[in-house]
Design a protein around this motif. Sequence first.
Motif, PDB file in Angstrom:
ATOM      1  N   LYS A   1     -66.919  46.877 -43.600  1.00  0.00           N
ATOM      2  CA  LYS A   1     -65.527  46.823 -44.053  1.00  0.00           C
ATOM      3  C   LYS A   1     -65.225  48.066 -44.874  1.00  0.00           C
ATOM      4  CE  LYS A   1     -64.924  41.838 -44.075  1.00  0.00           C
ATOM      5  NZ  LYS A   1     -64.432  40.700 -44.849  1.00  0.00           N
ATOM      6  N   GLU A   2     -63.954  48.432 -44.901  1.00  0.00           N
ATOM      7  CA  GLU A   2     -63.522  49.594 -45.675  1.00  0.00           C
ATOM      8  C   GLU A   2     -63.847  49.391 -47.156  1.00  0.00           C
ATOM      9  OE1 GLU A   2     -61.904  52.541 -44.846  1.00  0.00           O
ATOM     10  OE2 GLU A   2     -62.344  52.035 -42.763  1.00  0.00           O
ATOM     11  N   PRO A   3     -64.353  50.425 -47.818  1.00  0.00           N
ATOM     12  CA  PRO A   3     -64.647  50.291 -49.252  1.00  0.00           C
ATOM     13  C   PRO A   3     -63.359  50.297 -50.075  1.00  0.00           C
ATOM     14  CG  PRO A   3     -65.014  52.539 -48.548  1.00  0.00           C
ATOM     15  CD  PRO A   3     -64.684  51.749 -47.303  1.00  0.00           C
ATOM     16  N   TYR A   4     -63.457  49.796 -51.278  1.00  0.00           N
ATOM     17  CA  TYR A   4     -62.327  49.879 -52.198  1.00  0.00           C
ATOM     18  C   TYR A   4     -62.228  51.301 -52.730  1.00  0.00           C
ATOM     19  CZ  TYR A   4     -61.879  44.826 -52.224  1.00  0.00           C
ATOM     20  OH  TYR A   4     -61.680  43.524 -51.855  1.00  0.00           O
ATOM     21  N   ASP A   5     -61.000  51.762 -52.864  1.00  0.00           N
ATOM     22  CA  ASP A   5     -60.751  53.086 -53.430  1.00  0.00           C
ATOM     23  C   ASP A   5     -60.686  53.029 -54.953  1.00  0.00           C
ATOM     24  OD1 ASP A   5     -60.393  54.526 -50.921  1.00  0.00           O
ATOM     25  OD2 ASP A   5     -58.545  53.368 -50.712  1.00  0.00           O
TER      26      ASP A   5
ATOM     27  N   CYS B   1     -57.393  59.502 -54.354  1.00  0.00           N
ATOM     28  CA  CYS B   1     -56.350  58.645 -54.928  1.00  0.00           C
ATOM     29  C   CYS B   1     -55.668  59.306 -56.121  1.00  0.00           C
ATOM     30  CB  CYS B   1     -56.947  57.307 -55.367  1.00  0.00           C
ATOM     31  SG  CYS B   1     -57.508  56.297 -53.997  1.00  0.00           S
ATOM     32  N   ILE B   2     -56.281  60.329 -56.681  1.00  0.00           N
ATOM     33  CA  ILE B   2     -55.682  61.031 -57.817  1.00  0.00           C
ATOM     34  C   ILE B   2     -54.728  62.074 -57.251  1.00  0.00           C
ATOM     35  CG2 ILE B   2     -56.089  62.453 -59.857  1.00  0.00           C
ATOM     36  CD1 ILE B   2     -58.911  61.169 -59.981  1.00  0.00           C
ATOM     37  N   LYS B   3     -53.446  61.819 -57.428  1.00  0.00           N
ATOM     38  CA  LYS B   3     -52.417  62.690 -56.855  1.00  0.00           C
ATOM     39  C   LYS B   3     -52.052  63.839 -57.782  1.00  0.00           C
ATOM     40  CE  LYS B   3     -52.324  60.268 -53.227  1.00  0.00           C
ATOM     41  NZ  LYS B   3     -53.050  60.796 -52.088  1.00  0.00           N
ATOM     42  N   GLY B   4     -52.311  63.681 -59.056  1.00  0.00           N
ATOM     43  CA  GLY B   4     -52.011  64.734 -60.017  1.00  0.00           C
ATOM     44  C   GLY B   4     -52.360  64.275 -61.413  1.00  0.00           C
ATOM     45  N   TYR B   5     -52.297  65.203 -62.344  1.00  0.00           N
ATOM     46  CA  TYR B   5     -52.548  64.865 -63.735  1.00  0.00           C
ATOM     47  C   TYR B   5     -51.600  65.666 -64.612  1.00  0.00           C
ATOM     48  CZ  TYR B   5     -55.360  69.125 -63.588  1.00  0.00           C
ATOM     49  OH  TYR B   5     -55.782  70.410 -63.423  1.00  0.00           O
ATOM     50  N   PHE B   6     -51.447  65.214 -65.840  1.00  0.00           N
ATOM     51  CA  PHE B   6     -50.495  65.846 -66.745  1.00  0.00           C
ATOM     52  C   PHE B   6     -50.869  65.541 -68.182  1.00  0.00           C
ATOM     53  CE2 PHE B   6     -49.060  61.635 -65.628  1.00  0.00           C
ATOM     54  CZ  PHE B   6     -48.677  61.076 -66.840  1.00  0.00           C
TER      55      PHE B   6
ATOM     56  N   ILE C   1     -51.910  58.040 -59.921  1.00  0.00           N
ATOM     57  CA  ILE C   1     -52.968  57.467 -59.091  1.00  0.00           C
ATOM     58  C   ILE C   1     -52.356  56.546 -58.041  1.00  0.00           C
ATOM     59  CG2 ILE C   1     -55.029  55.999 -59.087  1.00  0.00           C
ATOM     60  CD1 ILE C   1     -55.405  56.843 -62.047  1.00  0.00           C
ATOM     61  N   ASP C   2     -52.751  56.745 -56.791  1.00  0.00           N
ATOM     62  CA  ASP C   2     -52.394  55.838 -55.705  1.00  0.00           C
ATOM     63  C   ASP C   2     -53.559  54.857 -55.575  1.00  0.00           C
ATOM     64  OD1 ASP C   2     -51.820  54.537 -53.344  1.00  0.00           O
ATOM     65  OD2 ASP C   2     -51.757  56.346 -52.112  1.00  0.00           O
TER      66      ASP C   2
ATOM     67  N   CYS D   1     -60.609  52.078 -62.344  1.00  0.00           N
ATOM     68  CA  CYS D   1     -61.737  52.906 -61.926  1.00  0.00           C
ATOM     69  C   CYS D   1     -61.379  53.506 -60.576  1.00  0.00           C
ATOM     70  CB  CYS D   1     -62.998  52.052 -61.807  1.00  0.00           C
ATOM     71  SG  CYS D   1     -64.368  52.913 -61.007  1.00  0.00           S
ATOM     72  N   VAL D   2     -61.411  54.814 -60.480  1.00  0.00           N
ATOM     73  CA  VAL D   2     -61.108  55.497 -59.225  1.00  0.00           C
ATOM     74  C   VAL D   2     -62.427  55.871 -58.562  1.00  0.00           C
ATOM     75  CG1 VAL D   2     -60.000  57.499 -58.169  1.00  0.00           C
ATOM     76  CG2 VAL D   2     -58.934  56.381 -60.141  1.00  0.00           C
TER      77      VAL D   2
END
Length: 153
Positions: A88-92, A125-130, A19-20, A119-120
């Motif tokens: 304003k930009e929202p939180y990711d 923001c989810i770059k991958g999973y494993f 997660i970024d 919390c995403v």
Amino acid sequence: NEPHNKKKIKEPFVIGAVIDLRRCLNLLQIDALLELKTAYNFFRDRHTDAGYDTFPENKPINGEEKLIRHLDCAVIEMVHVLKKALKKEPYDTIRGVFFEGKDLYEGAGFREKNHIQICVRNRNCIKGYFLPRAKGPDSYPDSLLQELNLSAS
């Protein structure tokens, strides 16, 4: 943000994610806590001014920990309402620490179930999973392996 699925979990499992955090409301930092407190005050005042009979509450489970966090959820949502109103930009993402469970030992500052949750809100923001390394050949439910197109071997 879509509401999460309320289906009963038949076979629990663990999945890892890369997660970024990007724009993160990091509730481990003082400025984020002040922003949260400001949102709470705004939420409380508007709720009172509107004359509502009830106010969201965090509620305990089994008379112990306040694990049902209706108030916290409402206040975090208010943070986002205010950011939007201010253009304003929202939180990711949102990151918080939770101190739960019994003291780890007498006089401890640690508890049995301390943990950090993320919390995403922005799925990008989810770059991958494993799947974390298995402890044995039957560590993962077959349904998960099938869903991820992995074989049990």
